[in-house]
Design a protein around this motif. Structure first.
Motif, PDB file in Angstrom:
ATOM      1  N   LEU A   1       0.818  -1.361   0.048  1.00 15.81           N
ATOM      2  CA  LEU A   1      -0.122  -0.019  -0.028  1.00 15.81           C
ATOM      3  C   LEU A   1       0.935   1.226  -0.053  1.00 15.81           C
ATOM      4  CD1 LEU A   1      -2.696  -1.158   2.519  1.00 15.81           C
ATOM      5  CD2 LEU A   1      -3.146  -0.678   0.208  1.00 15.81           C
ATOM      6  N   VAL A   2       1.989   1.245   0.850  1.00 14.93           N
ATOM      7  CA  VAL A   2       3.066   1.917   0.871  1.00 14.93           C
ATOM      8  C   VAL A   2       4.265   1.486   1.103  1.00 14.93           C
ATOM      9  CG1 VAL A   2       3.773   4.117   2.191  1.00 14.93           C
ATOM     10  CG2 VAL A   2       1.550   3.849   1.614  1.00 14.93           C
ATOM     11  N   SER A   3       5.178   1.963   0.773  1.00 20.07           N
ATOM     12  CA  SER A   3       6.781   1.277   1.051  1.00 20.07           C
ATOM     13  C   SER A   3       7.533   2.196   1.076  1.00 20.07           C
ATOM     14  CB  SER A   3       6.955   0.014   0.161  1.00 20.07           C
ATOM     15  OG  SER A   3       7.410   0.494  -1.113  1.00 20.07           O
ATOM     16  N   VAL A   4       8.759   2.078   1.698  1.00 20.81           N
ATOM     17  CA  VAL A   4       9.809   3.189   1.950  1.00 20.81           C
ATOM     18  C   VAL A   4      11.017   2.707   2.100  1.00 20.81           C
ATOM     19  CG1 VAL A   4      10.747   5.073   3.219  1.00 20.81           C
ATOM     20  CG2 VAL A   4       8.167   4.946   3.291  1.00 20.81           C
ATOM     21  N   ALA A   5      11.867   3.025   1.212  1.00 15.27           N
ATOM     22  CA  ALA A   5      13.323   2.716   1.168  1.00 15.27           C
ATOM     23  C   ALA A   5      14.267   3.970   1.790  1.00 15.27           C
ATOM     24  CB  ALA A   5      13.928   1.990  -0.345  1.00 15.27           C
ATOM     25  N   ALA A   6      14.734   3.804   2.767  1.00 13.86           N
ATOM     26  CA  ALA A   6      15.557   4.898   3.135  1.00 13.86           C
ATOM     27  C   ALA A   6      17.089   4.464   3.380  1.00 13.86           C
ATOM     28  CB  ALA A   6      14.964   5.303   4.589  1.00 13.86           C
ATOM     29  N   GLY A   7      17.980   5.599   3.134  1.00 11.62           N
ATOM     30  CA  GLY A   7      19.211   5.287   3.341  1.00 11.62           C
ATOM     31  C   GLY A   7      19.897   6.696   3.610  1.00 11.62           C
ATOM     32  N   LEU A   8      20.756   6.443   4.906  1.00  9.13           N
ATOM     33  CA  LEU A   8      21.213   7.720   5.469  1.00  9.13           C
ATOM     34  C   LEU A   8      22.880   7.696   5.593  1.00  9.13           C
ATOM     35  CD1 LEU A   8      18.812   8.606   8.473  1.00  9.13           C
ATOM     36  CD2 LEU A   8      18.919   9.829   6.246  1.00  9.13           C
ATOM     37  N   ALA A   9      23.290   8.778   5.411  1.00 10.43           N
ATOM     38  CA  ALA A   9      24.782   8.947   6.038  1.00 10.43           C
ATOM     39  C   ALA A   9      24.914   9.942   6.990  1.00 10.43           C
ATOM     40  CB  ALA A   9      25.796   9.051   4.775  1.00 10.43           C
ATOM     41  N   LEU A  10      25.432   9.513   8.229  1.00 12.95           N
ATOM     42  CA  LEU A  10      25.447  10.487   9.252  1.00 12.95           C
ATOM     43  C   LEU A  10      26.726  10.880   9.865  1.00 12.95           C
ATOM     44  CD1 LEU A  10      22.986   8.417  11.765  1.00 12.95           C
ATOM     45  CD2 LEU A  10      22.380  10.363  10.076  1.00 12.95           C
ATOM     46  N   ASP A  11      26.888  11.929  10.205  1.00 15.10           N
ATOM     47  CA  ASP A  11      27.944  12.661  10.723  1.00 15.10           C
ATOM     48  C   ASP A  11      28.069  12.846  12.108  1.00 15.10           C
ATOM     49  OD1 ASP A  11      30.465  13.862  11.196  1.00 15.10           O
ATOM     50  OD2 ASP A  11      30.207  15.399   9.706  1.00 15.10           O
ATOM     51  N   GLY A  12      28.211  12.074  13.212  1.00 18.81           N
ATOM     52  CA  GLY A  12      27.717  12.177  14.398  1.00 18.81           C
ATOM     53  C   GLY A  12      26.443  12.076  14.436  1.00 18.81           C
ATOM     54  N   GLY A  13      25.352  13.024  15.018  1.00 25.54           N
ATOM     55  CA  GLY A  13      23.947  12.949  14.904  1.00 25.54           C
ATOM     56  C   GLY A  13      23.414  13.758  13.944  1.00 25.54           C
ATOM     57  N   THR A  14      24.392  13.959  12.987  1.00 14.86           N
ATOM     58  CA  THR A  14      23.802  14.958  11.812  1.00 14.86           C
ATOM     59  C   THR A  14      23.722  14.242  10.433  1.00 14.86           C
ATOM     60  OG1 THR A  14      24.883  16.740  12.978  1.00 14.86           O
ATOM     61  CG2 THR A  14      24.216  17.272  10.711  1.00 14.86           C
ATOM     62  N   ILE A  15      22.695  14.625   9.622  1.00 13.94           N
ATOM     63  CA  ILE A  15      22.453  13.866   8.327  1.00 13.94           C
ATOM     64  C   ILE A  15      23.519  14.468   7.385  1.00 13.94           C
ATOM     65  CG2 ILE A  15      20.898  13.256   6.702  1.00 13.94           C
ATOM     66  CD1 ILE A  15      18.767  13.831   8.859  1.00 13.94           C
ATOM     67  N   SER A  16      24.269  13.589   6.910  1.00 10.29           N
ATOM     68  CA  SER A  16      25.188  14.253   5.757  1.00 10.29           C
ATOM     69  C   SER A  16      24.738  13.879   4.665  1.00 10.29           C
ATOM     70  CB  SER A  16      26.756  13.880   5.994  1.00 10.29           C
ATOM     71  OG  SER A  16      26.707  12.265   6.150  1.00 10.29           O
TER      72      SER A  16
ATOM     73  N   GLY B   1      22.416  18.257   6.940  1.00 10.29           N
ATOM     74  CA  GLY B   1      22.700  19.138   7.952  1.00 10.29           C
ATOM     75  C   GLY B   1      21.791  19.316   9.196  1.00 10.29           C
ATOM     76  N   LYS B   2      20.660  18.327   9.180  1.00  9.46           N
ATOM     77  CA  LYS B   2      19.781  18.461  10.119  1.00  9.46           C
ATOM     78  C   LYS B   2      20.116  17.504  11.083  1.00  9.46           C
ATOM     79  CE  LYS B   2      17.105  22.097   8.749  1.00  9.46           C
ATOM     80  NZ  LYS B   2      16.989  21.843   7.405  1.00  9.46           N
ATOM     81  N   PRO B   3      19.609  17.417  12.564  1.00 10.87           N
ATOM     82  CA  PRO B   3      19.963  16.454  13.489  1.00 10.87           C
ATOM     83  C   PRO B   3      19.107  14.975  12.971  1.00 10.87           C
ATOM     84  CG  PRO B   3      18.636  18.310  14.421  1.00 10.87           C
ATOM     85  CD  PRO B   3      18.971  18.581  13.032  1.00 10.87           C
ATOM     86  N   ALA B   4      19.559  14.044  13.265  1.00 14.86           N
ATOM     87  CA  ALA B   4      18.769  12.782  12.807  1.00 14.86           C
ATOM     88  C   ALA B   4      17.644  12.309  13.721  1.00 14.86           C
ATOM     89  CB  ALA B   4      19.717  11.707  12.457  1.00 14.86           C
ATOM     90  N   ASN B   5      16.727  13.160  13.865  1.00 18.09           N
ATOM     91  CA  ASN B   5      15.716  13.054  14.671  1.00 18.09           C
ATOM     92  C   ASN B   5      14.389  13.256  14.066  1.00 18.09           C
ATOM     93  OD1 ASN B   5      14.895  15.810  14.532  1.00 18.09           O
ATOM     94  ND2 ASN B   5      16.270  16.199  16.477  1.00 18.09           N
TER      95      ASN B   5
END
Ligand SMILES: Cc1cc2nc3c(=O)[nH]c(=O)nc-3n(C[C@H](O)[C@H](O)[C@H](O)COP(=O)(O)OP(=O)(O)OC[C@H]3O[C@@H](n4cnc5c(N)ncnc54)[C@H](O)[C@@H]3O)c2cc1C
Ligand code: SF4
Length: 331
Positions: free
Chosen positions: A241-256, A281-285
């Protein structure tokens, strides 16, 4: 079932020559979608060209540290390939969320990209459908449209692309390699599947006289922080119905770096790179993820029975990104 001839291609050049001679000819790989379409009288090829003996079943090193996946690699072999499960686990997870073990054994990489929508009206040859019969109408617009698109649809068609694998390939910025009479070319994944516009009968930018030879992944596979979440009516053997593929690279707690693709919401795997910039550049929250999800779904236009997908997509995005950060137990 209509009558058809069966040919077996011995090389890519042979496959292209067989295709060029007959406008109603179609390649057959695993057959898990095409044979169903033929049985339902939706596809009526006069000739099937068996491509299963072509040398396109290897997974090998690609350019710049990436991975090149032959068009005939089965979905099962791909999901369990050691390079894929270690470097691109997002892709393994998405593939294993789809179909059943038996189907994944048969289904090929190229066929998965070209599988057709699961819109009920498309499969029912007794009803009009612009995708099946251009100009005949779209009963889904005013009809039973719970599974249909909320983004990028047109007056002509509100169908969604059914693949799980393709959602991960969109997030991973894959490239599709094709061959045709004019030679070889590479198509960025974003440009492979098309929105319906005024030509919903055309799903992709693959020309009718071309063959998919491979799919290539770049070196970055987001193996450190990833998640694929598929929301469906049953726990298995059901389309998203809905699917999400998510990939992140983090620099400490910040999204790069961030890549997020959605399935089940549009005629193609849906990415909004402008919205993705909101994450950098945002906090990963949760607050960052919610702002991103709100921006991504802002252009959504629900039909009578699928408004629930907007909230569902937002919640699934936030959950997928949160899981990607925490890398908690994934199911
Ligand atoms: C009951 C059921 C449940 C399913 N559930 C899911 C699911 O949950 N998630 C999901 O993602 N998928 C699901 N699928 C779809 C399945 O993944 C696809 O049917 C499969 O990936 C298609 O691959 P194939 O090799 O069998 O394609 P085929 O049926 O052989 O071909 C499909 C199309 O691709 C063309 N084609 C094939 N290979 C090439 C090539 N190399 N170059 C050019 N054209 C080519 C054919 O001409 C045909 O038009 C399901 C299918 C079934 C039947
Ligand atoms: S949504 Fe697309 S596939 Fe479904 S009936 Fe309308 S035109 Fe056909």
């Amino acid at each position: 079932m209509n009558q058809f001839e069966l040919s077996r291609a011995s090389s890519v050049a042979d496959a292209l020559a067989l295709l060029a001679g007959d406008s109603q000819a179609r390649f057959i790989a695993g057959g898990t979608n095409l044979l169903d379409l033929m049985k339902e009288d939706v596809a009526r090829p006069t000739r099937l060209i068996d491509i299963t003996h072509l040398p396109l079943a290897a997974v090998e090193a690609g350019k710049g540290g990436g991975l090149r996946i032959g068009a005939l690699v089965s979905n099962a072999d791909l999901a369990y390939h050691s390079e894929v499960s270690s470097r691109y686990p997002l892709l393994s997870q998405a593939i294993l969320a789809g179909a059943s073990p038996q189907l994944r054994n048969m289904a090929s990489t190229g066929g998965n990209l070209l599988q057709r929508t699961r819109c009920y009206y498309f499969y029912d040859a007794a009803t009009p459908c612009n995708k099946r019969e251009p100009g005949s109408g779209c009963p889904a617009r005013e009809g039973v449209n719970r599974i249909h698109a909320i983004l990028g649809a047109s007056e002509q068609c509100v169908a969604v692309h059914p693949s799980d694998m393709c959602v991960a390939l969109a997030a991973l910025d894959a490239t599709v390699h094709v061959s045709g009479p004019a030679g070889d070319r590479a198509i960025q994944f974003d440009h492979f599947h098309q929105l319906p516009g005024d030509t919903p009968d055309i799903d992709t930018s693959l020309a009718p006289d071309e063959i998919i030879t491979a799919v290539e992944l770049p070196a970055e596979g987001y193996s450190g922080h990833y998640s694929y979440i598929k929301i469906r009516d049953r726990a298995s053997y059901a389309f998203a119905l809905v699917s999400v593929a998510a990939g992140l690279a983090l620099d400490g707690g910040t999204i790069s770096s961030a890549a997020v693709a959605l399935g089940g919401v549009a005629h193609k795997p849906w990415r909004d790179r402008q919205a993705e910039q909101l994450l950098i550049g945002k906090p990963a929250n949760e607050a960052s993820f919610t702002a991103f999800a709100d921006a991504l779904l802002q252009p959504a236009q629900p039909l009578a029975h699928n408004a629930f997908k907007i909230g569902l997509a937002k919640r699934t995005i936030v959950r997928a990104l949160s899981r990607a950060v925490a890398m908690e137990e994934q199911s």
